[in-house]
Structure formats: C-alpha cells, structure tokens
Design a protein around this motif. Structure first.
Motif, PDB file in Angstrom:
ATOM      1  N   VAL A   8       0.858  -1.191   0.000  1.00 54.66           N
ATOM      2  CA  VAL A   8       0.000   0.000   0.000  1.00 54.66           C
ATOM      3  C   VAL A   8       0.892   1.239   0.000  1.00 54.66           C
ATOM      4  O   VAL A   8       1.282   1.750   1.061  1.00 54.66           O
ATOM      5  N   LEU A  11       0.670   4.705   2.452  1.00 54.58           N
ATOM      6  CA  LEU A  11      -0.094   4.466   3.679  1.00 54.58           C
ATOM      7  C   LEU A  11       0.565   5.178   4.857  1.00 54.58           C
ATOM      8  O   LEU A  11      -0.095   5.497   5.847  1.00 54.58           O
ATOM      9  N   LEU A 284     -10.422   2.013   2.655  1.00 59.38           N
ATOM     10  CA  LEU A 284      -9.586   0.812   2.710  1.00 59.38           C
ATOM     11  C   LEU A 284      -9.815   0.034   4.002  1.00 59.38           C
ATOM     12  O   LEU A 284      -9.760  -1.197   4.009  1.00 59.38           O
TER      13      LEU A 284
END
Length: 337
Positions: A8, A11, A284
């Motif tokens: 990710v 993040l 998410l």
C-alpha cells in the motif's frame, strides 16, 4: 492456507501530518494488524531513481538492475507485446509545468488521458521515433514502450519520484542522454499545436506537452512472481496477472501465496490532499483491512505482510492468527507516524 503480501504505497503519511491524520482515522482492523505482529521492519533510505515501494517491488519481482527498477520488458508482456531482444523503456506522455525558475512534472494520474487522445498523440510521436530507428509500441493511453538499444547507460527516475520536483535535478546527462533530449524536444514541438491538446485546453485540461522515459530493461526480463493490483498506474497493470476494479475478489486469495498492490492513496498523498487521503484510507479500512483481519483471525489466511510506504521510507508488518491473539497489545495506529 495462504500467505498474502499487501503493498500500500503512501499508507505512511508525511511525518508533519501523521499525528493529526492518525487521530482522525477510525481503523480498528488496521490498528490490530499493525500492532499485533510477529515481526516489523522499517527502512528510511531512499533510492535516487525510485520511491521506496517501487524499489521494494522491483526487488520482489526480480526486476531490479543495478539498483534501478527495470520494469519495461515485463510490463510489455502484460499488454500482449513481445519485447524480443534489445533494450526497452517505458514512455509516459506527461504534462510539464513551467514555473518562473524551473519546470516540474505533473502527476500522470491527473492527465485523465482518453484512449483516442493517447492513440492520436502516440501516432505523432511514433513517426518521429521510427525516423531515428527507435520503434515505439502502444500499451494504453498513458503507457508506451520505446526500443533504444544504445541507451543502456540511461537510468531516469520513476515518474512518481520526479513529480513536483525540479526537473533539472532528474534529467539524465551524457552522450546517450543527448539523443533522448533531442527526441523529447521534437515530440514536444509536434504535440504543441496538436488537435488533441487544442481540445484539452478548450476543456481546461492540462496539455500533454512532454513525455517521461524510464524503467529500461533487456527484452528477456520477466517477473519472478504473480501480482494482482487495484487502482494502479499503467505500468503496474502491465506487470499484473490480475487487475481488479474493487475488493470483491479478496476471498480468491485464500489458499494461495499472493502479492496485492493497492494504489488508492497515491494521488491524494502526492498532491498533499490529506482530506482526500483520509477518506480513501477510511474506505480501505472497511473494504480491505477489515475483511483481511477477519480472514486472518478465522484461519483462512496464515500470514499477512503489509508493506506501507511514504516518499521517505518503508515499513513492513507481518502478522498471523496467533499474533492477533496477543490481547495485551493495545491496537493503535502509532506505527503510521
């Protein structure tokens, strides 16, 4: 049971914004995944030519050349193109912003280039490339591939490394780079009065006034493992064996070793639009982290590794069903700061 690696990018927010964002983010599943772990690792170094997650991905896929990401040939195959022999580069049509003292590459995600626009601009550029003996192949509207066997000494940085920075610091130098800059200048002139750009400017969209070339690799380069991706740039899509529109296929990862790239946060983070970043991160949590946490605690996933990054560094968190039973570890998002 499966072992899933989740990548990710962005993040990890920038340090100066991280405390406020962490306080605002309601993410109990992500908190548990980052706090109740069997292992953690954090690196702060940054390659000159790539962002931390890009360098990590190049190593993981076996597509790193002398420390530089070498994605071109492997990405070509994802678009059904055969790189054959020789050296290939990824070419991204781009918008370069001209400031008073320097020029900057705009975020490629914000171009919104349609396929018809991309093909028209590609056709104009292809003629110029072929005139000097460099085949140019079309992947999608924003992802093309140029063969340039003599440019083996050119290793430009990735677009996300360059975006928003002074281009003077990233333009390659030397004899081989001179030919690249000459070609770039000719393409820029051909596109300057192109009908595609005239129409885009009339719609108040950024013009496509340049291109960025990077990711050079030999034609034989191949990815060493499978990749699935969501909200990914074109070159990642080319490397992906599976391209998802959403998270509805998460259950398909159970029972296999999987590498999943999720690029939902990139555009907001690059633009420093932290309100949008927060909304994306919250989404998410509900659509990705909560289902993965449930699958982990229910034993449908054996190991989950989360690779999180920012422009400055990268952190890896590994957790298991056993680690999630460490009730004495208070779930927190402090690892994102």
């Amino acid at each position: 049971m499966s072992q899933i690696t989740l990548v990710v990018p962005f993040l990890l927010p920038l340090p100066q914004f991280a405390p406020d964002l962490v306080r605002a983010l309601q993410a109990p599943a992500l908190s548990a995944l980052l706090s109740r772990t069997s292992g953690q690792a954090r690196t702060a170094e940054q390659a000159v030519s790539a962002l931390p997650h890009e360098s990590w991905l190049a190593r993981e896929l076996g597509l790193s050349k002398e420390g530089h990401p070498a994605f071109a040939a492997a990405a070509m195959r994802g678009f059904g193109l055969d790189p054959l022999d020789g050296t290939w580069f990824i070419v991204n049509p781009a918008h370069v912003q001209i400031a008073r003292s320097h020029s900057m590459l705009g975020d490629l995600r914000q171009l919104g280039l349609l396929d018809a626009e991309g093909r028209a601009l590609f056709d104009a550029a292809r003629l110029l490339c072929e005139e000097i003996g460099h085949p140019l192949l079309y992947g999608d509207a924003g992802t093309w591939f140029l063969r340039a066997d003599a440019w083996t000494g050119i290793d430009p940085a990735t677009p996300d490394t360059v975006v928003g920075m002074d281009l003077t610091d990233f333009v390659p130098r030397g004899r081989e780079a001179l030919a690249w800059r000459k070609l770039q200048n000719e393409v820029q002139m051909a596109w300057h009065a192109h009908p595609v750009n005239a129409a885009r400017e009339a719609r108040r969209q950024p013009s496509v006034n340049s291109f960025w070339l990077w990711g050079g690799s030999k034609g034989g380069a191949r990815s060493s493992r499978q990749l699935a991706s969501i909200a990914a740039p074109g070159w990642i899509s080319g490397l992906s064996d599976h391209i998802w529109e959403g998270f509805g296929k998460l259950d398909s990862l159970a029972g296999q070793d999987a590498l999943l790239y999720v690029g939902s946060l990139a555009e907001s983070a690059i633009a420093a639009d932290w309100g949008s970043w927060l909304m994306q991160a919250q989404q998410l949590e509900s659509e990705l982290f909560a289902p993965l946490h449930a699958a982990l605690t229910q034993g449908r996933i054996k190991t989950l590794r989360i690779v999180a990054s920012s422009r400055e560094g990268l952190a890896e968190f590994t957790t298991t069903a056993m680690a999630q039973r460490k009730f004495w570890r208070r779930p927190t998002l402090e690892a994102l700061t």
